[in-house]
Motif scaffolding. Sequence first.
Motif, PDB file in Angstrom:
ATOM      1  N   PHE A 110      -2.222 -28.459  43.304  1.00 20.55           N
ATOM      2  CA  PHE A 110      -1.914 -28.300  44.743  1.00 20.55           C
ATOM      3  C   PHE A 110      -3.450 -28.158  45.386  1.00 20.55           C
ATOM      4  N   ALA A 111      -3.393 -28.629  46.549  1.00 24.21           N
ATOM      5  CA  ALA A 111      -4.593 -28.803  47.424  1.00 24.21           C
ATOM      6  C   ALA A 111      -5.250 -27.247  47.646  1.00 24.21           C
ATOM      7  N   GLN A 112      -6.544 -27.303  47.512  1.00 25.79           N
ATOM      8  CA  GLN A 112      -7.168 -25.718  47.771  1.00 25.79           C
ATOM      9  C   GLN A 112      -7.171 -25.588  49.181  1.00 25.79           C
ATOM     10  N   ASP A 113      -6.996 -26.489  50.007  1.00 25.48           N
ATOM     11  CA  ASP A 113      -6.791 -26.086  51.602  1.00 25.48           C
ATOM     12  C   ASP A 113      -5.303 -26.638  51.623  1.00 25.48           C
ATOM     13  N   PRO A 114      -4.298 -25.754  51.751  1.00 20.97           N
ATOM     14  CA  PRO A 114      -2.888 -26.486  51.945  1.00 20.97           C
ATOM     15  C   PRO A 114      -2.722 -27.232  53.073  1.00 20.97           C
ATOM     16  N   PRO A 115      -1.816 -28.219  53.161  1.00 23.00           N
ATOM     17  CA  PRO A 115      -1.604 -29.255  54.261  1.00 23.00           C
ATOM     18  C   PRO A 115      -1.226 -28.472  55.569  1.00 23.00           C
ATOM     19  N   SER A 116      -1.710 -28.950  56.604  1.00 22.73           N
ATOM     20  CA  SER A 116      -1.175 -28.132  57.812  1.00 22.73           C
ATOM     21  C   SER A 116       0.151 -29.065  58.324  1.00 22.73           C
ATOM     22  N   ILE A 117       0.608 -28.364  59.289  1.00 19.50           N
ATOM     23  CA  ILE A 117       1.855 -29.225  59.994  1.00 19.50           C
ATOM     24  C   ILE A 117       1.381 -30.382  60.559  1.00 19.50           C
TER      25      ILE A 117
END
Length: 333
Positions: A110-117
């Motif tokens: 998973f991305a270290q910075d979670p995707p945003s809306i």
Amino acid sequence: MIQDTVYDALIRHLMGPLVRYYDDPTVTEIMINGPNEVFVDGRGGVQAVTERLEDSAALRALARVILQFSGKRLDPLDLSLEARTPSRARVHIVQDPAARAGITLAIRQFAQDPPSIEDLEASGSLSGEAIAWLREQVLGHRNIIISGGTGTGKTTLLGILCRMMDPAERILTIEDVAELDLRMPHVVAMESQMPDAKGRGGITIRDLFRAALRMRPDRIIVGECRGGEALDMIQAMNSGHAGSLSTVHADDPGRALSRLETLCLMSDADVPLIAVRRQIVEAIDLVVQVRRTHGRRLVMEIAETVKDTEATGGYAMTPVFLRRDADAPLERV
């Protein structure tokens, strides 16, 4: 944490030449099919790679350390195991003789910075209108199920919807393997655990769910419904714990509710089918259907549950937003 740093360094060392894919943010899955075959899933889809681990002993050592980080052990009597890494990657391990090629690992990254809306809108997965509507449903404490196949982005979307919640709310998350990264002020993350060799110390998803009900939750988030805990969740939704979210494996919104029905019947409670079905219809307000097509993760449909079970005799859904095909936009119906 020092322990996380030590385990991360050890895992990276044991991965050998595969560490380049472990560090690559574009790689979403590393599939190690025994010591002699490795595939990765990235922007170009699933591809075989030439890098290998040294031998089966190196592969077994890697599996053992990953399990130790998660508080588990490589036991020959447990042929299928789940774990996570310090980087929050989810790992599923199948041992021989169940895995004919030897120990097999699937490492979901998973991305270290979670995707945003905003990222989902920019990618075309969701429209601005659908985002605004979903935000209203989340803030309105409606019960939502995210449905889709493996690798379709269910957990990612679940995290994004959770970050739409009121920051003042107390959120309890329950998972087999901790994946959610909500980045909200008041989150209590709980993870199931296997018992030790003498049967001590284990706790199941169902145990955690029952504990969560006594911990003054504003929201209960179940990472994925896989078994009898579905009945506990449905009953909680119907008894004052609205606003819960979870995911389930299914191909469309109607089948998502049928899947929940099957999971409810796997519990040890002797509840008639008609009662289970009515509780599901009363509990679940909407289903968000996701799909992966040509490497893109798309929301294909958002549908509301028709509450009149007597008229339909089963599950009926009313589409609110629908994507006709993978190349079409998500539109209000």
